[in-house]
Motif scaffolding. Structure first.
Motif, PDB file in Angstrom:
ATOM      1  N   ILE A  86       0.608  -0.990   0.052  1.00  0.00           N
ATOM      2  CA  ILE A  86      -0.502   0.053  -0.005  1.00  0.00           C
ATOM      3  C   ILE A  86       0.519   0.980   0.112  1.00  0.00           C
ATOM      4  CG2 ILE A  86      -1.510   1.556   1.532  1.00  0.00           C
ATOM      5  CD1 ILE A  86      -2.774  -1.244   0.507  1.00  0.00           C
ATOM      6  N   LEU A  96       3.990   1.747  -0.982  1.00  0.00           N
ATOM      7  CA  LEU A  96       4.650   1.712  -2.268  1.00  0.00           C
ATOM      8  C   LEU A  96       3.990   2.297  -3.449  1.00  0.00           C
ATOM      9  CD1 LEU A  96       6.947  -2.466  -2.485  1.00  0.00           C
ATOM     10  CD2 LEU A  96       8.254   0.780  -2.614  1.00  0.00           C
ATOM     11  N   SER A  97       2.957   2.221  -3.394  1.00  0.00           N
ATOM     12  CA  SER A  97       1.536   2.194  -4.024  1.00  0.00           C
ATOM     13  C   SER A  97       1.069   4.064  -4.053  1.00  0.00           C
ATOM     14  CB  SER A  97       0.654   1.440  -4.383  1.00  0.00           C
ATOM     15  OG  SER A  97       0.940  -0.099  -4.285  1.00  0.00           O
ATOM     16  N   ARG A  98       1.384   4.633  -2.962  1.00  0.00           N
ATOM     17  CA  ARG A  98       0.871   5.749  -2.790  1.00  0.00           C
ATOM     18  C   ARG A  98       2.091   6.707  -2.964  1.00  0.00           C
ATOM     19  NH1 ARG A  98      -2.332   4.025   3.347  1.00  0.00           N
ATOM     20  NH2 ARG A  98      -4.426   3.898   2.568  1.00  0.00           N
ATOM     21  N   GLY A 122       3.648   6.447  -5.615  1.00  0.00           N
ATOM     22  CA  GLY A 122       4.343   6.167  -6.358  1.00  0.00           C
ATOM     23  C   GLY A 122       3.439   7.173  -6.946  1.00  0.00           C
ATOM     24  N   PHE A 164      13.754   2.417  -6.266  1.00  0.00           N
ATOM     25  CA  PHE A 164      11.706   2.783  -6.054  1.00  0.00           C
ATOM     26  C   PHE A 164      12.781   3.815  -7.132  1.00  0.00           C
ATOM     27  CE2 PHE A 164       8.281   4.710  -5.267  1.00  0.00           C
ATOM     28  CZ  PHE A 164       7.033   3.895  -5.365  1.00  0.00           C
ATOM     29  N   ILE A 216      10.936   4.705 -10.861  1.00  0.00           N
ATOM     30  CA  ILE A 216       9.817   6.365 -11.629  1.00  0.00           C
ATOM     31  C   ILE A 216      11.050   6.790 -12.672  1.00  0.00           C
ATOM     32  CG2 ILE A 216      10.344   8.832 -10.689  1.00  0.00           C
ATOM     33  CD1 ILE A 216       8.683   7.351  -8.760  1.00  0.00           C
ATOM     34  N   ALA A 218       0.276   6.144 -13.704  1.00  0.00           N
ATOM     35  CA  ALA A 218       0.973   6.464 -13.237  1.00  0.00           C
ATOM     36  C   ALA A 218       2.021   5.667 -12.282  1.00  0.00           C
ATOM     37  CB  ALA A 218       1.440   7.801 -12.995  1.00  0.00           C
ATOM     38  N   SER A 219       1.249   5.341 -11.636  1.00  0.00           N
ATOM     39  CA  SER A 219       1.709   5.022  -9.579  1.00  0.00           C
ATOM     40  C   SER A 219       1.817   3.233 -10.578  1.00  0.00           C
ATOM     41  CB  SER A 219       0.930   4.758  -8.790  1.00  0.00           C
ATOM     42  OG  SER A 219       1.527   3.905  -8.308  1.00  0.00           O
ATOM     43  N   VAL A 238       5.181   2.402 -12.413  1.00  0.00           N
ATOM     44  CA  VAL A 238       6.467   2.601 -11.218  1.00  0.00           C
ATOM     45  C   VAL A 238       6.303   1.052 -10.793  1.00  0.00           C
ATOM     46  CG1 VAL A 238       7.495   3.901  -9.356  1.00  0.00           C
ATOM     47  CG2 VAL A 238       6.096   5.328 -10.939  1.00  0.00           C
TER      48      VAL A 238
END
Lengths: 76, 76, 76, 76, 76, 76
Positions: A22, A24-26, A28, E18, E22, E56-57, E60
């Motif tokens: 969760i 990581l998704s946020r 992003g 991470f 991006i 977009a997320s 990523v």
């Protein structure tokens, strides 16, 4: 982003791993739109839209794949 | 979320694994929209829309990839 | 769902594996919308819409990844 | 479908593997809409729509992942 | 593109990984639309649209899967 | 397609691998719409649309997963 928010993919339990997914998704999202106020204003829109929620769950699923593999699926 | 809902990715059968993938997909939604009442109101919308149902099935497919790998595909 | 519909991911041939991937994709839909009549009514809509068909094929592709890995790609 | 169309995921070259991924993607559509005439009528629509073409390419990418893994990436 | 921008997938920490994800996601856009001015003009549109941000997320997340695997998940 | 365009997934560097992923993504489109003129006409549309560009970047991400795995992530 100057702050340190991700030092390891290791978690003790699958549930903590899911919660990391969760995060990581946020993150992003946040790298693309760093303005917390803008994000806050978007919340009522996507959090009450079924397709947006399903799309969000899809990103979580992808990140959970990564975290689960990193933890060797918490096999004992 | 304070409750414990995920202690293992192990399941005895592929079908139970598929059902765990359903659970993971729903939890992915619930972390974004924790209000059960809001989710309940969205149900008639997405559950009668073909594209939403296909998208939901896609999230399940992604989570099933994770659960299946975690169980070494239930090979004997 | 009370019925047993998935006891193994093993199939003898890649084509049977692909057909199992179809089944998994449909089941992913059915867990979200169990009412067969509702699903039946949606059929004319998505089965004549190019984007829906491409999305359905994407879910199949994801599930086929799982089934193919489970069968070690039917290598001899 | 009664016909046999997929007996192996092995191909001699990556390009043949990519073409097999195209076939798998089309078959994924065909299992949902078996009527060739309907599919033919949809062609002008999706083949001149950028987003549909990108979505189609995405399905191919997923199936190519499977075929490439099955062939151990054609490493020598 | 003539410039060299990617010489390794290795990073010291998951967070740097991470951030590389991006970069990869942005480069994927830039190869399709190299004109920085056009991209700049699109920014207000997608950066204030919840569905675009979720999409977009997702990109990523996919690239982070690759970078994380490349780094063996930064396991010690 | 009669021409030979893909003889190996091996590349010397990750950047060349990323560029191969771009090629694979474009080829995925071209197999569905082989008419270069039609594709050329679509370009202004998708190359100035944020969601199309994000979707294109997603296909590249998927293909880069394949190419990166094929090259064992260019580990030394």
């Amino acid at each position: 982003m100057a702050d340190t928010w991700l030092t390891t993919l290791h978690t003790d339990t699958p549930q903590e791993g899911f919660e990391l997914a969760i995060t990581l998704s946020r993150r992003g999202v946040k790298y693309t739109q760093p303005d917390a106020e803008v994000l806050h204003k978007l919340r009522p829109e996507y959090s009450t839209n079924a397709d947006s929620l399903i799309a969000a769950s899809q990103v979580v699923a992808l990140n959970f794949q990564t975290v689960a593999a990193a933890n060797n699926y918490w096999r004992k």
